[in-house]
Design an enzyme around this catalytic site. Structure first.
Site, PDB file in Angstrom:
ATOM      1  N   ALA A  51      41.163  46.991  80.640  1.00 50.00           N
ATOM      2  CA  ALA A  51      42.408  46.604  79.986  1.00 50.00           C
ATOM      3  C   ALA A  51      42.460  45.088  79.816  1.00 50.00           C
ATOM      4  CB  ALA A  51      43.598  47.084  80.807  1.00 50.00           C
TER       5      ALA A  51
ATOM      6  N   GLY B 177      39.675  50.781  82.178  1.00 50.39           N
ATOM      7  CA  GLY B 177      39.968  51.561  80.989  1.00 50.39           C
ATOM      8  C   GLY B 177      38.728  51.921  80.199  1.00 50.39           C
TER       9      GLY B 177
ATOM     10  N   GLU C  72      37.399  54.915  81.902  1.00 51.91           N
ATOM     11  CA  GLU C  72      38.298  56.026  81.605  1.00 51.91           C
ATOM     12  C   GLU C  72      38.102  56.542  80.184  1.00 51.91           C
ATOM     13  OE1 GLU C  72      42.288  55.368  84.162  1.00 51.91           O
ATOM     14  OE2 GLU C  72      41.618  53.607  83.048  1.00 51.91           O
TER      15      GLU C  72
ATOM     16  N   GLU D  10      40.449  48.947  89.502  1.00 53.30           N
ATOM     17  CA  GLU D  10      41.882  48.650  89.514  1.00 53.30           C
ATOM     18  C   GLU D  10      42.414  48.332  90.904  1.00 53.30           C
ATOM     19  OE1 GLU D  10      41.184  51.326  85.921  1.00 53.30           O
ATOM     20  OE2 GLU D  10      40.473  51.202  87.998  1.00 53.30           O
TER      21      GLU D  10
END
Length: 259
Positions: free
Chosen positions: A61, A106, A109, A129
């Site tokens: 992110a 991300g 993911e 994270e």
């Protein structure tokens, strides 16, 4: 635009293009959802490759953007974040992630949303994270555990450590490791082969597997049974069986569209 959809020979490539690290900011998330839904609708897209370029898949992110958000802002944004990734996971066609360089947070993911993952020897994957005082928020706690099992997923999520391509392969986080300069070509070849297959049967197979992983076995079997019977109403089933009887296995040709 930070994400592009390029279509050729039945294969749609969702390409991330936000240098230098393909950080997944809000605009990129929203564009990803828009194009995933377009790829789902388009008849000329029969399989999909997710690709971040030769050097990096997606490093995660946009931390500077996230730092400016408070609790209220993320309550509003959290569902949209997940929805953008879910749109990729629910593309009703075969999807392969072509992973080079970093696929972190991300980015990891996003790779988890694919049906198959081909990684370069230079790939590094992880869910860091926890090092920010957070947990994965775009499906990582759910899709990673379903893919590699809860204990292995917890190790990666609890520690935030990065794994190189060989360990990712051993964990089942990726499915094939190839030289970095061959990643896209091999991913495209995987997609192109499936793009020639029976579109409705491939959709049925994907939905049956995915639904079964999310529910109890009786419900999964019911989904499988309904799709299996329903495929007997398709031209592809008639074509495939006729070809098998007349020419032998594996020689059926399926049209671009089949209803």
């Amino acid at each position: 635009m930070t994400v592009h959809l390029e279509v050729a020979e039945g294969v749609g490539t969702l390409r991330l293009e936000r240098p230098p690290m393909n950080a997944l900011d809000v605009a990129t998330q929203d564009r990803l959802k828009e194009l995933a839904e377009e790829a789902s609708r388009r008849d000329d897209v029969r399989a999909v490759v997710i690709y971040g370029g030769e050097k990096v898949f997606a490093a995660g992110a946009d931390i500077k953007e996230m730092q400016a958000m408070d609790h209220a802002a993320m309550v509003l944004r959290g569902r949209a974040l997940q929805d953008s990734f879910t749109a990729v996971a629910r593309i009703p066609k075969p999807v392969v992630a072509a992973v080079t360089g970093y696929a972190l947070g991300g980015g990891c993911e996003l790779a988890l949303c694919a049906d198959y993952r081909i990684a370069g020897e230079n790939a590094k994957l992880g869910q860091p994270e926890i090092l920010l005082g957070l947990i994965p928020g775009a499906g990582g706690t759910q899709r990673l555990a379903r893919l590699i099992g809860p204990s292995k997923a917890k190790d990666l999520i609890f520690t935030g450590r990065q794994v190189k391509a060989d360990e990712a392969l051993a964990l089942g986080l990726v499915d094939r490791v190839v030289p970095a300069d061959e990643v896209y070509a091999q991913a495209h070849a995987w997609a192109a082969k499936l793009a020639q297959g029976p579109a409705i049967a491939l959709r049925a197979a994907k939905e049956s597997v995915d639904t079964g992983l999310e529910t109890d076995i009786d419900t999964g079997l019911a989904v499988e049974r309904n799709w299996f019977a329903g495929l007997f109403a398709t031209e592809d089933r008639e074509r495939g069986m006729r070809s098998f009887v007349e020419e032998g296995p594996g020689k059926a040709k399926f049209p671009v569209t089949s209803e």
